[in-house]
Write an enzyme that holds these catalytic residues in place. Structure first.
Site, PDB file in Angstrom:
ATOM      1  N   GLY A 144       0.814  -1.217   0.000  1.00 46.98           N
ATOM      2  CA  GLY A 144       0.000   0.000   0.000  1.00 46.98           C
ATOM      3  C   GLY A 144       0.843   1.260   0.000  1.00 46.98           C
ATOM      4  O   GLY A 144       2.071   1.222   0.068  1.00 46.98           O
ATOM      5  N   ASP A 192       3.904  -4.850  -7.471  1.00 51.12           N
ATOM      6  CA  ASP A 192       3.268  -3.596  -7.025  1.00 51.12           C
ATOM      7  C   ASP A 192       3.778  -2.413  -7.841  1.00 51.12           C
ATOM      8  O   ASP A 192       3.247  -1.310  -7.734  1.00 51.12           O
ATOM      9  CB  ASP A 192       3.513  -3.360  -5.532  1.00 51.12           C
ATOM     10  CG  ASP A 192       4.979  -3.455  -5.152  1.00 51.12           C
ATOM     11  OD1 ASP A 192       5.579  -4.522  -5.376  1.00 51.12           O
ATOM     12  OD2 ASP A 192       5.535  -2.461  -4.653  1.00 51.12           O
ATOM     13  N   ASN A 193       4.804  -2.624  -8.648  1.00 51.20           N
ATOM     14  CA  ASN A 193       5.325  -1.548  -9.492  1.00 51.20           C
ATOM     15  C   ASN A 193       4.998  -1.802 -10.960  1.00 51.20           C
ATOM     16  O   ASN A 193       5.681  -1.298 -11.852  1.00 51.20           O
ATOM     17  CB  ASN A 193       6.834  -1.406  -9.311  1.00 51.20           C
ATOM     18  CG  ASN A 193       7.191  -0.824  -7.952  1.00 51.20           C
ATOM     19  OD1 ASN A 193       6.374  -0.155  -7.320  1.00 51.20           O
ATOM     20  ND2 ASN A 193       8.404  -1.060  -7.497  1.00 51.20           N
TER      21      ASN A 193
HETATM   22  P1  AMP Z   1       8.603   1.491  -3.734  1.00 51.14           P
HETATM   23  O1  AMP Z   1       9.949   0.896  -3.572  1.00 51.14           O
HETATM   24  O2  AMP Z   1       8.586   2.989  -3.791  1.00 51.14           O
HETATM   25  O3  AMP Z   1       7.821   0.878  -4.841  1.00 51.14           O
HETATM   26  O4  AMP Z   1       7.827   1.144  -2.368  1.00 51.14           O
HETATM   27  C1  AMP Z   1       7.546  -0.170  -1.917  1.00 51.14           C
HETATM   28  C2  AMP Z   1       6.672  -0.098  -0.695  1.00 51.14           C
HETATM   29  O5  AMP Z   1       7.356   0.503   0.404  1.00 51.14           O
HETATM   30  C3  AMP Z   1       5.414   0.725  -0.857  1.00 51.14           C
HETATM   31  O6  AMP Z   1       4.401   0.137  -0.087  1.00 51.14           O
HETATM   32  C4  AMP Z   1       5.809   2.076  -0.298  1.00 51.14           C
HETATM   33  O7  AMP Z   1       4.691   2.829   0.130  1.00 51.14           O
HETATM   34  C5  AMP Z   1       6.681   1.658   0.873  1.00 51.14           C
HETATM   35  N1  AMP Z   1       7.664   2.677   1.261  1.00 51.14           N
HETATM   36  C6  AMP Z   1       8.813   2.988   0.616  1.00 51.14           C
HETATM   37  N2  AMP Z   1       9.480   3.973   1.274  1.00 51.14           N
HETATM   38  C7  AMP Z   1       8.739   4.279   2.362  1.00 51.14           C
HETATM   39  C8  AMP Z   1       8.896   5.214   3.445  1.00 51.14           C
HETATM   40  N3  AMP Z   1       9.956   6.016   3.534  1.00 51.14           N
HETATM   41  N4  AMP Z   1       7.919   5.235   4.388  1.00 51.14           N
HETATM   42  C9  AMP Z   1       6.850   4.439   4.312  1.00 51.14           C
HETATM   43  N5  AMP Z   1       6.658   3.537   3.334  1.00 51.14           N
HETATM   44  C10 AMP Z   1       7.586   3.460   2.357  1.00 51.14           C
HETATM   45 MG    MG Z   2       6.141   1.144  -5.628  1.00 50.73          MG
END
Ligand code: AMP
Ligand code: MG
Length: 476
Positions: free
Chosen positions: A92, A254-255
């Site tokens: 999420g 999720d991406n």
């Molecule tokens: P991402 O690598 O940006 O695709 O993120 C993968 C997951 O980690 C997603 O659920 C993001 O919302 C969560 N996420 C990444 N960085 C943070 C952060 N600094 N704080 C909270 N959630 C994060």
């Molecule tokens: Mg993501």
């Protein structure tokens, strides 16, 4: 809080209304000292937003999510996902919010979404924040991708928040405002399917069909048609990544979007020397998401998507599996077709040249590129002038007699891509308060096919030393 009366921003709540089970109402964290770092004026205009107004306090409030129009209902979206192959049932928006949907000047529905806007109930212990560097990286690379003609989320702005963010060191916080045709992901479907909520799953699929593939609603089996459409969209997308040498870096489910837009620019980069093993992400030590693996990974992700749709495709699950399998197995063919069509354009080969000839020339060229470790982007651009390194002379002697259309090649082979060393240079300068290099790089990569005087260094490969040790970090 309401906006100034002269700014009639209307943010819809279609996602939250259609799928309340996936939408957690939430507010952005206050930004102590918002400062606009970059604003995408053409995109603002496309969205019907007045760029001058966006620069005002109220406008900045919208761009960091602290002042939203009456009737808007910002939400954190729920989704699950396979991360590096491992199942995570609850991911999420941990640090992101969907502010709502805008109808753009062409009548299309577009999500307005923030990244770095504070922790949500999905934060899983994360701080919910983002630093200036990674948000500017997403801005640069997504806008470059768009200018290259590759489907992608767009970047509207990056606003520094004035809030410190603790990473390896203390960094300046920032919020990216991003625009997408939706933020539905394979992981969104996985989240609902794993919960066994058949009625919600049907509503989610109907929402996706209505937003992205309305023709599927008319098909005999709309959910199979949805799967087919996503397989095609992703095959086309990944082919385009491969044609420009783009490495996404974190192709977790999720991406991967349902719309077929590139999303979530984390440890992504463009490869310099052609090498199928290219990996940039510091956390991808096994090379799962290496350049050459991307088509296979996309097919794997689509199989996960297909699994979520099985209960909708047919009551008889054996039959559903048989149908879905046929659809997913189409991926390599559609990918190969899209890749070939792209190579035909890159090589300037006209319609009278057979597919078999295009494939043969492509295979031989890629083999030599890999052997010689030649810079991918500048090789193809030089080819537009019929200039090739000596090792390619044999190959060129087979290509030349096909009378390649060099004018068309110049429209298919970019001069300027956001090369890693240039992105790093721009981010470092911006972090130190100098936005000049960022704007010059943006000027180069947002008109990638148009060779211009004064931009020579933006067309050149990275210095050797840079390429060998370059890693992008996921701790964004
Ligand atoms: P991402 O690598 O940006 O695709 O993120 C993968 C997951 O980690 C997603 O659920 C993001 O919302 C969560 N996420 C990444 N960085 C943070 C952060 N600094 N704080 C909270 N959630 C994060
Ligand atoms: Mg993501």
């Amino acid at each position: 809080m309401s906006l100034a009366s002269d700014a009639t921003v209307v943010l819809g709540t279609r996602f939250a209304d259609d799928l309340p089970e996936l939408a957690v109402r939430w507010q952005a964290e206050p930004a102590p000292a918002p400062r606009l770092l970059v604003l995408n004026e053409p995109l603002a205009a496309e969205l019907g937003l007045d760029p001058d107004w966006l620069r005002t306090d109220d406008g900045l409030g919208l761009l960091v999510g602290t002042r939203v129009p009456d009737g808007a209902q910002p939400v954190a979206q729920g989704y699950a996902g396979h991360q590096f192959g491992g199942w995570v049932p609850r991911l999420g928006d941990g640090r992101a919010l969907l502010l709502g949907e805008l109808v753009d000047t062409a009548g299309r529905l577009r999500d307005l979404h923030l990244k770095g806007s504070g922790p949500t109930p999905f934060a899983r212990g994360g701080d919910g924040l983002a630093a200036v560097g990674p948000m500017l990286r997403e801005y640069i690379v997504s806008e470059a991708m768009h200018a290259l003609g590759i489907p992608t989320t767009r970047s509207l702005s990056v606003v520094a928040t004035g809030r410190p963010v603790q990473r390896e060191t203390v960094l300046d916080g920032a919020v990216l405002a991003r625009v997408a045709s939706s933020h539905l992901r394979v992981g969104t479907f996985q989240y609902v399917a794993a919960a066994g909520e058949l009625e919600v799953l049907r509503r989610l699929a109907d929402h996706a069909i209505a937003r992205h593939y309305p023709a599927a609603a008319e098909a005999d089996n709309p959910y199979l048609a949805l799967l087919d459409a996503v397989v095609s969209a992703q095959a086309g997308l990944i082919a385009q990544w491969m044609l420009v040498g783009f490495v996404h870096g974190v192709m977790n489910t999720d991406n991967m979007t349902i719309s077929g837009e590139t999303i979530d620019y984390g440890p992504c980069a463009f490869m310099d020397a052609f090498d199928a093993q290219t990996v940039f992400s510091s956390i991808d030590s096994w090379g799962r998401y290496a350049y050459g693996n991307q088509p296979g990974i996309a097919a794997w992700n689509l199989a996960r998507f297909a699994e979520t749709l099985l209960p909708l495709i047919a009551d008889d699950q054996d039959q559903a599996i048989a149908h879905a399998t046929v659809s997913v197995q189409e991926f390599p063919h559609r990918y190969a077709e899209a890749f070939r069509a792209g190579m035909r354009r890159k090589l300037g080969l006209r319609d009278n040249v057979s597919d078999a000839t295009v494939d043969e020339l492509t295979d031989d060229l890629l083999t030599t590129l890999a052997q010689e470790r030649v810079d991918h982007t500048s090789f193809f651009r030089a080819l537009c002038r019929d200039e090739v390194p000596a090792a390619f002379e044999d190959w060129a002697s087979r290509w030349r007699p096909l009378a390649p259309d060099t004018a068309a090649m110049r429209r298919a082979n970019p001069v300027y891509i956001p090369r890693n060393h240039l992105v790093e240079e721009a981010l470092t300068a911006a972090t130190e308060g100098d936005l000049g290099p960022l704007h010059r790089l943006l000027a180069a990569v947002t008109a990638p096919y148009q060779e211009r005087g004064g931009f020579e260094r933006y067309a050149e490969p990275a210095p050797e030393e840079f390429g060998r040790c370059f890693r992008t970090f996921c701790g964004t």
